[in-house]
Design an enzyme around this catalytic site. Sequence first.
Site, PDB file in Angstrom:
ATOM      1  N   THR A   1     -28.079  12.606  -7.415  1.00 22.36           N
ATOM      2  CA  THR A   1     -26.686  12.714  -7.842  1.00 22.36           C
ATOM      3  C   THR A   1     -25.832  12.413  -6.627  1.00 22.36           C
ATOM      4  O   THR A   1     -25.831  13.166  -5.649  1.00 22.36           O
ATOM      5  CB  THR A   1     -26.383  14.117  -8.389  1.00 22.36           C
ATOM      6  OG1 THR A   1     -27.158  14.298  -9.575  1.00 22.36           O
ATOM      7  CG2 THR A   1     -24.907  14.271  -8.712  1.00 22.36           C
TER       8      THR A   1
ATOM      9  N   LYS B   1     -22.886  11.030 -14.675  1.00 21.21           N
ATOM     10  CA  LYS B   1     -23.350  12.315 -14.154  1.00 21.21           C
ATOM     11  C   LYS B   1     -22.160  13.167 -13.723  1.00 21.21           C
ATOM     12  O   LYS B   1     -22.144  14.383 -13.956  1.00 21.21           O
ATOM     13  CB  LYS B   1     -24.310  12.106 -12.979  1.00 21.21           C
ATOM     14  CG  LYS B   1     -24.839  13.394 -12.342  1.00 21.21           C
ATOM     15  CD  LYS B   1     -25.751  14.191 -13.278  1.00 21.21           C
ATOM     16  CE  LYS B   1     -26.127  15.556 -12.713  1.00 21.21           C
ATOM     17  NZ  LYS B   1     -27.225  15.564 -11.773  1.00 21.21           N
TER      18      LYS B   1
ATOM     19  N   LYS C   1     -21.758  20.462  -4.098  1.00 20.62           N
ATOM     20  CA  LYS C   1     -21.887  19.042  -3.711  1.00 20.62           C
ATOM     21  C   LYS C   1     -21.476  18.138  -4.875  1.00 20.62           C
ATOM     22  O   LYS C   1     -20.645  17.247  -4.729  1.00 20.62           O
ATOM     23  CB  LYS C   1     -23.338  18.725  -3.324  1.00 20.62           C
ATOM     24  CG  LYS C   1     -23.590  17.256  -2.993  1.00 20.62           C
ATOM     25  CD  LYS C   1     -25.075  16.852  -3.121  1.00 20.62           C
ATOM     26  CE  LYS C   1     -25.377  16.254  -4.481  1.00 20.62           C
ATOM     27  NZ  LYS C   1     -26.676  15.568  -4.587  1.00 20.62           N
TER      28      LYS C   1
END
Lengths: 296, 296
Positions: free
Chosen positions: B101, B176, B244
């Site tokens: 990701t 995502k 993150k």
Amino acid sequence: MLAPGRSRIGFIGIGVMGAPMAGHALDAGFELAIWARSREKAAPLLERGAAWAASPAELAAGCDAVVTIVGYPADVEDLYLAADGLVASALPGAYLIDMTTSSPALAMRIAEAGAARGIRVLDAPVTGGDVGAREARLSVMAGGAEEDFAAVEPLLRVFGPRVVRQGGPGSGQHAKAANQIAIAASMIGVCESLSYARAAGLDPVRVLESISAGSAGSWSLSNLAPRIIGGDFAPGFFIKHFVKDLGIALASAADLGIELPGADLAARLYRELEAAGFGESGTQALWFHYTGAPEA
Amino acid sequence: MLAPGRSRIGFIGIGVMGAPMAGHALDAGFELAIWARSREKAAPLLERGAAWAASPAELAAGCDAVVTIVGYPADVEDLYLAADGLVASALPGAYLIDMTTSSPALAMRIAEAGAARGIRVLDAPVTGGDVGAREARLSVMAGGAEEDFAAVEPLLRVFGPRVVRQGGPGSGQHAKAANQIAIAASMIGVCESLSYARAAGLDPVRVLESISAGSAGSWSLSNLAPRIIGGDFAPGFFIKHFVKDLGIALASAADLGIELPGADLAARLYRELEAAGFGESGTQALWFHYTGAPEA
């Protein structure tokens, strides 16, 4: 205990929710009496055998239990606590069940006023919307004394299979507030996810295909995101009602001394949309906050 | 087209996600080569027949495709764009697939750098967590040229049944990000709903019974709310990783010129929790924002 064929149920609030709910009570074999501001609205139920009452007081005086599902807490307060209201007029031992989404504090006040007269008061708001009401698939969240809940449960079960006592008076309303708080954040998530996808130039249908079945999944994403994508902002649930419900939940949260920044944000965005003329749109019109509103 | 028995796949990132994913590639009959910082970590896969490469460059030079699933965008950038990185070392016509990701903008930069050398680059992050990785039930969101996606799809399908091309380079990362944005709001909803229920003195289990199956329902409410109630804050997904991911999503949203106040709120709350020492807890530890944190 309330039972079909034996108990006479009064019903106030023959709207999109209340009308089919009253119909289910009739279908189940309960004797039904109705009061409404306009007799016309009650005509279909009267034709099916419901009796007409000239006032809330007359209704309460002739019924074993009265169910109410009306608009705002102010309506509930007036209906229950006025000098000629339900609490003053109900027979001792009767059950008064408010299924309006209303204030937990008000529900507790009404229960106290009822107790002083030997009237058994329960709050029992629902989720499931007009479709759930029509199909007898509502989820009923009840607050009240355990024995009173047991007595009215056979009636509540005609509205849906999921009938849960949440605790004492007011706790049904508290559970409903918890429900609306979860929905509020969920709607933000749906709109922000789609808004991001749109800005990134993605095909929103493919994004939903990837994310709906996983840990981002929700009822809102599966049911309302497709409506947003299709440009359908018709109300499943009205923004004006959601503004009301979130107002109740946040006032109650403040009473309880807790902060809910996500629900605060949602309430602010929905109030802005209502002020911009979208009160009659469905909650998925939160989308317009992110894309800019068309002319209301 | 990549095919078992014919194609040699390089794998970098043998962590909780990558290790089982590489195992599935082996099981499917792909020839596998591995590079990792520590050879020890790769031992179980080497015993099952995977080859060892001494560097990312050596790995890339000997494979038809390289899959990476590492930590942070900075790791991805270094791995792909360093002078001896994957893009510089891959054979012309090879496929490089980043399943980390990571940043959509970085994914686009890598794809451009690859194209200049005749290397086919795709971004293909996943959802489904370590359980999904182990059980080959990941959802793969891929970005890249249509023909390149078609060529690598047989490999991606060993990781899970839901493999969707979202568009050109970067669009897998964008999808995502949309996923993480939806989860962020969902987690706020779960914690605020439970926080309200707790303050109101309700039994949270009964509240979930009433609200989980309705329009407040979500994966988070069904799967993480019970853990919160049970006091289980072990990581399904680490807060430090979610911080993150939300950072990537919000930086990308800012690039795209859109505001996401719900995701902003979630990112702020999660950063606070990470700063308070909860980076290694599961995302459901957002709960501590509402109840006050125990000693970390």
